[in-house]
Design a protein around this motif. Structure first.
Motif, PDB file in Angstrom:
ATOM      1  N   GLU A  39       0.801  -1.336   0.147  1.00 52.54           N
ATOM      2  CA  GLU A  39       0.209  -0.032   0.193  1.00 52.54           C
ATOM      3  C   GLU A  39       1.114   1.168  -0.385  1.00 52.54           C
ATOM      4  OE1 GLU A  39      -2.694  -0.359   3.091  1.00 52.54           O
ATOM      5  OE2 GLU A  39      -4.018  -1.557   2.081  1.00 52.54           O
ATOM      6  N   GLN A  40       0.755   2.476  -1.246  1.00 48.41           N
ATOM      7  CA  GLN A  40       1.462   3.428  -0.936  1.00 48.41           C
ATOM      8  C   GLN A  40       0.769   4.702  -2.052  1.00 48.41           C
ATOM      9  OE1 GLN A  40       4.487   2.104  -3.923  1.00 48.41           O
ATOM     10  NE2 GLN A  40       5.757   1.142  -1.714  1.00 48.41           N
ATOM     11  N   TYR A  41       0.802   5.228  -1.473  1.00 48.19           N
ATOM     12  CA  TYR A  41       0.634   6.790  -1.988  1.00 48.19           C
ATOM     13  C   TYR A  41       0.794   7.073  -3.187  1.00 48.19           C
ATOM     14  CZ  TYR A  41      -1.574   7.936   2.538  1.00 48.19           C
ATOM     15  OH  TYR A  41      -2.065   8.460   3.656  1.00 48.19           O
ATOM     16  N   LEU A  42      -0.107   7.836  -4.233  1.00 44.58           N
ATOM     17  CA  LEU A  42       0.409   7.833  -5.722  1.00 44.58           C
ATOM     18  C   LEU A  42       0.411   9.032  -5.721  1.00 44.58           C
ATOM     19  CD1 LEU A  42       1.084   6.293  -8.746  1.00 44.58           C
ATOM     20  CD2 LEU A  42      -1.059   6.567  -9.025  1.00 44.58           C
ATOM     21  N   VAL A  43       1.539  10.362  -6.007  1.00 42.92           N
ATOM     22  CA  VAL A  43       2.067  11.908  -6.251  1.00 42.92           C
ATOM     23  C   VAL A  43       2.005  12.288  -7.823  1.00 42.92           C
ATOM     24  CG1 VAL A  43       2.382  13.375  -4.788  1.00 42.92           C
ATOM     25  CG2 VAL A  43       2.156  11.164  -3.609  1.00 42.92           C
ATOM     26  N   GLY A  44       1.624  13.352  -7.854  1.00 42.82           N
ATOM     27  CA  GLY A  44       2.115  13.691  -9.035  1.00 42.82           C
ATOM     28  C   GLY A  44       2.275  15.446  -8.574  1.00 42.82           C
ATOM     29  N   ALA A  45       2.565  15.942  -8.814  1.00 44.07           N
ATOM     30  CA  ALA A  45       2.774  17.576  -9.182  1.00 44.07           C
ATOM     31  C   ALA A  45       2.971  17.764 -10.142  1.00 44.07           C
ATOM     32  CB  ALA A  45       3.063  17.859  -7.949  1.00 44.07           C
ATOM     33  N   ALA A  46       2.900  19.455 -10.777  1.00 45.33           N
ATOM     34  CA  ALA A  46       3.448  20.458 -11.542  1.00 45.33           C
ATOM     35  C   ALA A  46       3.161  21.867 -11.503  1.00 45.33           C
ATOM     36  CB  ALA A  46       2.534  19.781 -13.235  1.00 45.33           C
ATOM     37  N   THR A  47       3.672  22.725 -12.185  1.00 52.57           N
ATOM     38  CA  THR A  47       3.161  23.786 -11.922  1.00 52.57           C
ATOM     39  C   THR A  47       3.417  24.470 -12.958  1.00 52.57           C
ATOM     40  OG1 THR A  47       5.141  23.797  -9.546  1.00 52.57           O
ATOM     41  CG2 THR A  47       4.352  25.862 -10.867  1.00 52.57           C
ATOM     42  N   ARG A  48       2.597  25.597 -13.858  1.00 55.14           N
ATOM     43  CA  ARG A  48       2.423  26.344 -15.224  1.00 55.14           C
ATOM     44  C   ARG A  48       2.377  28.155 -14.702  1.00 55.14           C
ATOM     45  NH1 ARG A  48       3.957  21.869 -16.268  1.00 55.14           N
ATOM     46  NH2 ARG A  48       3.090  21.055 -17.765  1.00 55.14           N
ATOM     47  N   SER A  49       2.680  29.148 -15.498  1.00 56.73           N
ATOM     48  CA  SER A  49       2.851  30.278 -15.105  1.00 56.73           C
ATOM     49  C   SER A  49       1.707  30.803 -16.054  1.00 56.73           C
ATOM     50  CB  SER A  49       3.605  30.980 -16.133  1.00 56.73           C
ATOM     51  OG  SER A  49       4.063  32.362 -16.557  1.00 56.73           O
ATOM     52  N   ILE A  50       0.788  31.517 -14.917  1.00 57.69           N
ATOM     53  CA  ILE A  50      -0.525  32.142 -15.657  1.00 57.69           C
ATOM     54  C   ILE A  50       0.080  33.794 -15.425  1.00 57.69           C
ATOM     55  CG2 ILE A  50      -1.626  30.594 -13.623  1.00 57.69           C
ATOM     56  CD1 ILE A  50      -1.795  32.799 -11.703  1.00 57.69           C
ATOM     57  N   ASP A  51       1.312  33.737 -16.030  1.00 63.15           N
ATOM     58  CA  ASP A  51       1.515  35.208 -16.619  1.00 63.15           C
ATOM     59  C   ASP A  51       0.489  35.384 -17.882  1.00 63.15           C
ATOM     60  OD1 ASP A  51       3.222  36.547 -15.429  1.00 63.15           O
ATOM     61  OD2 ASP A  51       5.320  36.403 -15.768  1.00 63.15           O
ATOM     62  N   PRO A 107       4.528   6.194  -7.691  1.00 63.13           N
ATOM     63  CA  PRO A 107       4.519   6.229  -5.815  1.00 63.13           C
ATOM     64  C   PRO A 107       5.585   6.341  -5.184  1.00 63.13           C
ATOM     65  CG  PRO A 107       4.489   3.381  -6.659  1.00 63.13           C
ATOM     66  CD  PRO A 107       4.650   5.297  -7.861  1.00 63.13           C
ATOM     67  N   ALA A 108       4.543   6.807  -4.147  1.00 58.38           N
ATOM     68  CA  ALA A 108       5.712   8.176  -2.888  1.00 58.38           C
ATOM     69  C   ALA A 108       4.793   7.944  -1.354  1.00 58.38           C
ATOM     70  CB  ALA A 108       4.809   9.081  -4.247  1.00 58.38           C
ATOM     71  N   THR A 109       6.348   8.391  -0.950  1.00 59.70           N
ATOM     72  CA  THR A 109       5.929   8.848   0.637  1.00 59.70           C
ATOM     73  C   THR A 109       4.941  10.272   1.371  1.00 59.70           C
ATOM     74  OG1 THR A 109       8.118   9.613   1.091  1.00 59.70           O
ATOM     75  CG2 THR A 109       7.703   6.891   1.586  1.00 59.70           C
ATOM     76  N   LEU A 110       4.199  10.011   2.009  1.00 57.80           N
ATOM     77  CA  LEU A 110       4.058  11.800   2.465  1.00 57.80           C
ATOM     78  C   LEU A 110       4.775  11.502   3.560  1.00 57.80           C
ATOM     79  CD1 LEU A 110       2.412  11.601   0.101  1.00 57.80           C
ATOM     80  CD2 LEU A 110       0.768  11.916   1.457  1.00 57.80           C
ATOM     81  N   LYS A 111       5.323  12.804   3.889  1.00 60.48           N
ATOM     82  CA  LYS A 111       5.214  13.074   5.491  1.00 60.48           C
ATOM     83  C   LYS A 111       4.695  15.144   5.631  1.00 60.48           C
ATOM     84  CE  LYS A 111       9.474  10.519   5.795  1.00 60.48           C
ATOM     85  NZ  LYS A 111      10.963  11.191   6.234  1.00 60.48           N
ATOM     86  N   ILE A 156       8.801   7.437  -4.346  1.00 60.13           N
ATOM     87  CA  ILE A 156       9.878   6.137  -4.171  1.00 60.13           C
ATOM     88  C   ILE A 156      11.275   5.744  -4.809  1.00 60.13           C
ATOM     89  CG2 ILE A 156       9.668   3.999  -3.329  1.00 60.13           C
ATOM     90  CD1 ILE A 156       6.581   4.502  -2.598  1.00 60.13           C
ATOM     91  N   ARG A 157      10.999   5.778  -6.074  1.00 62.31           N
ATOM     92  CA  ARG A 157      11.271   5.513  -7.133  1.00 62.31           C
ATOM     93  C   ARG A 157      12.647   6.192  -7.494  1.00 62.31           C
ATOM     94  NH1 ARG A 157      11.886   6.445 -12.920  1.00 62.31           N
ATOM     95  NH2 ARG A 157       9.666   7.484 -12.394  1.00 62.31           N
TER      96      ARG A 157
END
Length: 582
Positions: free
Chosen positions: A22-34, A303-307, A341-342
């Motif tokens: 059992e693991q979390y699945l995490v993704g993130a991204a950033t985009r400009s809004i200029d 897959p990722a850990t959360l703290k 995790i990877r």
């Protein structure tokens, strides 16, 4: 195909996780809004002052302009069938437009050479000296260096002020303007050519973080905006829900409340140029960035850990009058760190409550900026985090101690690093759950007689910016064809990620809500945010209402609200959250 591919990846990873561990699945991204071009300028949200307005337009010298630009700026034509005109004849949506020597604006049917001239009302637009057009709008320059957009299709607001000479970011005197290839140019009497740009420090952005567990996903989205309407956010949520099968209750959208972002909601009691968000920016640049950011976050999920970590900061203070003995300040800083995790790649979410309101210099009030959260984010990404997501807390009545936003952002980053150095606790993989509740608070709108009296009291010979606002508010209420609403709706969103609870409140929430809500679950990890999903007013407590402070009285006129809140509002909201126990 892209939608199928993303969903396939998610299904594969979820199956793999279930089989392995059992693991979390995490993704993130950033985009400009200029903002891009066009629009050639946007109104800046956050302050109603100065009365003349804040606009993003600035000018950059063009050393080697194209011949088409030179020709467009130099063009002067005469209509032989009428009188001598000092500006180019511009064909715009089936009509030719002209300005005469007196600065008046006229139009004529482009298909009837000898047709009648029709004078266009230009109330208080000044003497027009130059006009130009692109595919969507006509633009006019007046003798005082103000630039106006004209679009007759927008019946309730055909004229919109786009910029003015503010002696800071716009400090040149122009004699003509011209559109060329989606760019606005200007020329001075000395023959120097400039192109319009948005004055920005390039820090405005949106960041999205998706967290999945078993078959559920939640989305956390931070935006560098002053605020937004519920309708707009619901439109975005509907698109995301349809595409990724994520319920609206699982999507939290937060505004950083920077006072240096484009207007993204109508400020109905402000000056006219603040009352209408630029539709190209709102439904183009911003909407596309939000959707693209979420798509990138989904595609990057692994897959990722959360703290979780919690600490304090001293960047803010309660802005109550200094004579007040009690000036509560919730100085909490919450952190949520994710690590693949990877790949070992890290992202971080940080939350604290403090207005993004001050600048380093007076001229900076005209520059688009994420303000202190942008500084903190940059420091964190430079230290190794892939994405840094800021969530504004309950900072409705909290201002930065330091008026230099760069110092505030740097200090916050230092406080975050101290928390990180002290160690974080694991957020154990467990079920995700989410809820979106409404708390309905009864209010008592003023009678029509009271509103009319209020309007009369504010109708004086030389009105101030506040009296102008009061008159607009009264007119807005008196024009209502239905009874004024006696219900103030507060949205409470709760997202549970294992043993971590995130509570997001709508409106500009004052800081004591954060303290009170965390105390409902003293043994749990709890993060409390304001400015979530809908920002139509402040959410004050009994002190602000009894004292008629800005947060509890004056601000409701700025927000164009139909009624003031009752003194019991904080206990009503907190007790409802306690009762629901989400």
């Amino acid at each position: 195909m892209k939608k199928i591919a993303v969903l396939t990846i998610w299904m594969f990873l979820l199956v793999k996780m279930t089989v392995a561990q059992e693991q979390y699945l995490v993704g993130a991204a950033t985009r400009s809004i200029d903002p891009q071009m066009p629009p050639y300028s946007v109104s800046l949200s956050g302050f109603a002052a100065p009365k003349e307005g804040r606009f993003s337009i600035t000018w950059e010298a063009v050393n080697a302009p194209e011949k088409t630009v030179i020709a467009a700026l130099a063009a002067k034509k005469t209509d032989a069938n009428a009188r001598s005109f000092t500006s180019s004849v511009h064909n715009y949506k089936g009509s030719n437009y002209y300005t005469d020597a007196a600065g008046n604006l006229f139009k004529r049917n482009a298909r009837v050479a000898s047709g009648p001239l029709i004078k266009i009302a230009t109330e208080q637009k000044g003497k027009l000296v130059s006009i130009t057009a692109d595919a969507e709008n006509l633009y006019a320059l007046n003798s005082n260096d103000s630039i106006w957009r004209f679009n007759p299709a927008i019946t309730d607001n055909p004229w919109q002020l786009l910029g003015r000479n503010n002696n800071a970011t716009y400090n040149i005197h122009l004699t003509a303007i011209a559109c060329n290839r989606n760019q606005l140019f200007g020329i001075t009497k000395e023959g120097n050519i400039y192109k319009a740009l948005h004055a920005t420090d390039h820090t405005l952005s949106v960041t999205a973080m998706v967290i999945g567990f078993e078959k559920k996903k939640i989305l956390l989205i931070g935006t560098d905006l002053t605020g937004f309407s519920l309708n707009y956010i619901n439109t975005i949520k509907d698109i995301l829900s349809s595409k990724y099968k994520i319920p609206a209750a699982a999507i939290l959208v937060n505004a950083s409340h920077t006072h240096f972002a484009p207007v993204t909601r109508g400020w109905t009691t402000w000056e006219p140029f603040y009352q209408y968000p630029d539709s190209t920016y709102l439904n183009g640049t911003l909407k596309n960035a939000l959707l693209d950011c979420v798509a990138a976050a989904m595609a990057s999920a692994q897959p990722a850990t959360l703290k979780f970590g919690v600490g304090t900061t001293a960047i803010g203070f309660n802005r109550r009058n200094t004579k007040e003995e009690i000036r509560p300040y919730d100085n909490t800083v919450d952190l949520l760190e994710t690590q693949s995790i990877r790949t070992k790649e890290k992202n971080i979410l940080f939350l604290t409550g403090c207005h993004a309101v001050f600048t380093a210099t007076q001229s900076s009030i005209y520059i688009l900026s994420a303000n202190y959260p942008g500084i903190t984010r940059n420091i964190l990404t430079e230290s190794g985090y892939k994405n840094a997501l800021f969530i504004q807390g309950c900072g409705g009545d909290v201002n930065p101690v330091n008026t230099d936003f760069k110092k505030a952002g740097t200090d916050l980053a230092s406080d975050i690093k101290k928390i990180l150095a002290g160690g974080l606790s694991n957020v154990a993989p467990n079920t995700l759950s989410y809820y979106l509740d409404e708390v309905n608070v009864h209010t008592t709108p003023w009678s029509r007689d009271s509103i009319q009296k209020f309007k009369t009291e504010n109708t004086v010979y030389d009105t101030s910016i506040v009296e102008d606002r009061n008159i607009r508010w009264a007119n807005l209420m008196l024009r209502s064809k239905s009874p004024l609403s006696d219900n103030m709706r507060i949205y409470v969103q709760t997202i549970n990620i294992g043993d971590l609870k995130i509570v997001g409140l709508s409106r500009e929430v004052v800081n004591e809500y954060g303290t009170a809500i965390r105390q409902l679950w003293p043994q749990k990890k709890v993060m409390v945010a304001g400015y979530c999903n809908d920002v139509p007013s402040y959410l004050p407590n009994d002190w602000h209402i009894e004292k008629k402070s800005y947060e509890g009285y004056d601000s409701f006129f700025w927000y164009g609200q139909p009624a003031l809140p009752p003194t019991s509002i904080m206990s009503t909201v907190v007790n409802k959250i306690k009762e629901n126990n989400r």
